[in-house]
Design an enzyme around this catalytic site. Sequence first.
Site, PDB file in Angstrom:
ATOM      1  CB  CYS A   2     -20.064   1.451  57.780  1.00  0.00           C
ATOM      2  SG  CYS A   2     -20.308   2.047  55.949  1.00  0.00           S
ATOM      3  NE  ARG A  27     -20.857   2.158  63.573  1.00  0.00           N
ATOM      4  CZ  ARG A  27     -19.939   2.888  64.253  1.00  0.00           C
ATOM      5  NH1 ARG A  27     -20.192   3.250  65.474  1.00  0.00           N
ATOM      6  NH2 ARG A  27     -18.726   3.126  63.767  1.00  0.00           N
ATOM      7  CD1 TRP A  77     -24.712   7.470  56.175  1.00  0.00           C
ATOM      8  CD2 TRP A  77     -22.609   7.794  55.535  1.00  0.00           C
ATOM      9  NE1 TRP A  77     -24.449   8.816  56.017  1.00  0.00           N
ATOM     10  CE2 TRP A  77     -23.169   9.024  55.429  1.00  0.00           C
ATOM     11  CE3 TRP A  77     -21.220   7.729  54.973  1.00  0.00           C
ATOM     12  CZ2 TRP A  77     -22.479  10.377  54.931  1.00  0.00           C
ATOM     13  CZ3 TRP A  77     -20.663   8.860  54.675  1.00  0.00           C
ATOM     14  CH2 TRP A  77     -21.243   9.981  54.613  1.00  0.00           C
ATOM     15  CG  ASN A 103     -16.677   1.861  59.645  1.00  0.00           C
ATOM     16  OD1 ASN A 103     -16.939   2.726  58.817  1.00  0.00           O
ATOM     17  ND2 ASN A 103     -16.703   2.048  61.013  1.00  0.00           N
ATOM     18  N   GLY A 104     -14.988   2.477  56.687  1.00  0.00           N
ATOM     19  CA  GLY A 104     -13.813   3.050  56.501  1.00  0.00           C
ATOM     20  C   GLY A 104     -13.675   3.418  55.091  1.00  0.00           C
ATOM     21  CD  GLU A 486     -27.467  21.699  67.743  1.00  0.00           C
ATOM     22  OE1 GLU A 486     -26.716  22.147  66.973  1.00  0.00           O
ATOM     23  OE2 GLU A 486     -28.233  20.593  68.210  1.00  0.00           O
ATOM     24  CE  LYS A 490     -30.314  18.274  66.363  1.00  0.00           C
ATOM     25  NZ  LYS A 490     -28.955  18.674  66.938  1.00  0.00           N
ATOM     26  CD  GLU A 493     -29.549  16.923  62.421  1.00  0.00           C
ATOM     27  OE1 GLU A 493     -28.589  16.063  62.422  1.00  0.00           O
ATOM     28  OE2 GLU A 493     -29.478  17.370  63.908  1.00  0.00           O
ATOM     29  CG  HIS A 509     -24.580  44.281  56.907  1.00  0.00           C
ATOM     30  ND1 HIS A 509     -24.528  45.711  56.701  1.00  0.00           N
ATOM     31  CD2 HIS A 509     -24.855  44.230  58.535  1.00  0.00           C
ATOM     32  CE1 HIS A 509     -24.141  46.281  57.946  1.00  0.00           C
ATOM     33  NE2 HIS A 509     -24.548  45.659  58.865  1.00  0.00           N
ATOM     34  CE  LYS A 609     -26.303   9.781  68.526  1.00  0.00           C
ATOM     35  NZ  LYS A 609     -26.703  11.227  68.133  1.00  0.00           N
TER      36      LYS A 609
HETATM   37  C1  F6R Z   1     -26.453  16.809  64.754  1.00  0.00           C
HETATM   38  C2  F6R Z   1     -25.229  15.765  64.890  1.00  0.00           C
HETATM   39  C3  F6R Z   1     -23.947  15.892  64.248  1.00  0.00           C
HETATM   40  C4  F6R Z   1     -23.085  15.647  65.291  1.00  0.00           C
HETATM   41  C5  F6R Z   1     -21.662  15.618  64.554  1.00  0.00           C
HETATM   42  C6  F6R Z   1     -20.635  15.492  65.649  1.00  0.00           C
HETATM   43  O1  F6R Z   1     -27.601  16.560  65.383  1.00  0.00           O
HETATM   44  O2  F6R Z   1     -25.569  14.803  65.617  1.00  0.00           O
HETATM   45  O3  F6R Z   1     -24.001  17.140  63.763  1.00  0.00           O
HETATM   46  O4  F6R Z   1     -22.952  16.583  66.027  1.00  0.00           O
HETATM   47  O5  F6R Z   1     -21.521  14.668  63.558  1.00  0.00           O
HETATM   48  O6  F6R Z   1     -20.535  14.412  66.135  1.00  0.00           O
HETATM   49  P1  F6R Z   1     -19.741  13.958  67.357  1.00  0.00           P
HETATM   50  O7  F6R Z   1     -20.379  14.712  68.474  1.00  0.00           O
HETATM   51  O8  F6R Z   1     -20.183  12.547  67.691  1.00  0.00           O
HETATM   52  O9  F6R Z   1     -18.352  14.073  67.231  1.00  0.00           O
END
Ligand code: F6R
Length: 614
Positions: A2, A27, A77, A103-104, A486, A490, A493, A509, A609
Amino acid sequence: MCGIVGYIGNNAVEEILLSGLKNLEYRGYDSAGIALNDNQGIDVFRAKGKLNNLAEVLNFKHLETKHISQGIGHIRWATHGKATIENAHPHLSNDGKLVLVHNGIIENYKELKDELISQGFHFFSQTDTEAIVHLIDREYKKTFSLEQAVIKAIAMLKGAFALCIMHHNEPDKIIAVRKNAPLIIGLGKNENFIASDIPALVGKTQKIIHLDDNELAIVKKDKVIVKNFKGEVLNKAEENIQIAQDDITKQGYKHFMLKEICEQPQIIHKMLAEHIEMPEQPIHFDNINMTDLMEGVEKIEIVACGTSLNAAQIAQYMMEDLTGISVTIEPASEYIYKRHLTNNKTLSIGISQSGETADTITALKQAKANGAKILVITNRPDSSIVRYAHYVLPLNAGIEVSVAATKSYTAQLTMLCLLSLAMAENKQNMERQKILSIKQELLTLPIKMEEVLSSQREIKKCAEKYNKYKNFIYLARGINIATAQEGALKLKEISYINANSYVAGELKHGPIALLDSNMPILAIFSQNSKTYEKMLSNCEEAKARQAHLIALTNSSIENRKGFFDDMIIVPELSELLSPLLFALPIQLFAYYFADSLNLDVDQPRNLAKSVTVE
Ligand code: F6R
């Protein structure tokens, strides 16, 4: 998670709010809305989905903004209640005079809502936020002072909240409140701003005040007064921000994600130059004395989430290998629910790109309460997390706009590698020559990253070839297990493909049951690894079950070319450093895969994000 903006001043309110929200769209993008206060009353405009939809609603209204000098805005969000117009912020009081954005999460909203309904208040949404509006409104009707009403109401709230509040009867002010959710005040000349994060203020002002938890600001056109929740005035320092407009534009790239992938060689080059002045000299960090940092440390623990957690897992290998100190890693969201042996002999490292991830902040607070030294690695040294740190290592990778983390990941890995080497130098338990050769190899990384970027057309072709598959497996061993994680993260997501990673040795296994000709596998391995032969055997086992095999490797294993269906080859690098280079092809593969499906790469569904709720 948010985004909030607020403005009071004589310039075009609607435009300022919309441009601020645009820069905060990372956000959340479930809905957007603004409220404008003019002589006649408060007008609220809201739309489901992205900000563009709100802009269309506003165009349609042909707004005359010249009498408006005050407004607040929000991008959502969704937490409580679906992404609908009714649940979009801003939320209004029943008399239409009080409006706010939030926000929260309000943990006790159900009890508050029941109480307020029994007192005759009407609710029109499923949000927790609406309880705050009616609560403040109730107190306003007793005190006729917005400030007093806000102070009374927030004392009854449990949870996390950043709020921006306006009342039609008090058009000279907006009240901003912060508890466990970020909020800053931008200072202008005869105008002031409120925002969840700095990008909203770019191009508007360079002077800000950071609100801390349990603080509120009475924001007027010509002054800002900050108080604690008891109403006592506080003296807050003004700070300068250093984000340029260029940092948050695509600069010719189709997506921010591609721009940010391509920035990596430069960022890493700058980082290495800053911390390795001469390879023969110890690595240096501004403001951190390694002897002081490592004094009395017997154990290291790392907490993080998502991509940052994958970086933590790679750091665990590096640190244990280079220092011999035991390192544990923990998803930050689990940390406080588990018994830990954290004490004053522990170094707790928190890794967070945004520095606002609620789970990571909560975990570090607990580690600090248990006596640990706290080191934070973040791309946002201006963020909330640094307030709990004894030591901070900033990444300086520049603002990352795309929701999927890319450049911050390799910057984290580079910083963690430098930190591991600096720890080894400080401990003096490793041959100097070995450390020197790792540093020398590290210095070749930017040029090798450039080489990978220059072969991105082949990676694109490969991604496009496989984009019809709905499932994907990433396989690796050792330090690259986290690279596989990772890669799968990627891909899932941004392309919504069911991509999973497995430790290659674990395949037989259980997961091997998944394999057939509809299951492509991306196998990640270095030629110079202890497990190279074993990894090839695991690939053989998969091949025997008709799985399509892509190799991501740093060896040009000519005789295997017919064996693998496709190969992505990167320059040679030792196994210890290989995750830093393998990161780029896995990012590019996911990027081109999603782009070829015409998906919204920079703002994938359901994500935000900055995850500021636990
Ligand atoms: C994946 C991604 C998320 C962040 C996670 C932690 O591409 O961006 O998995 O890595 O939400 O975010 P930070 O690093 O900002 O604490």
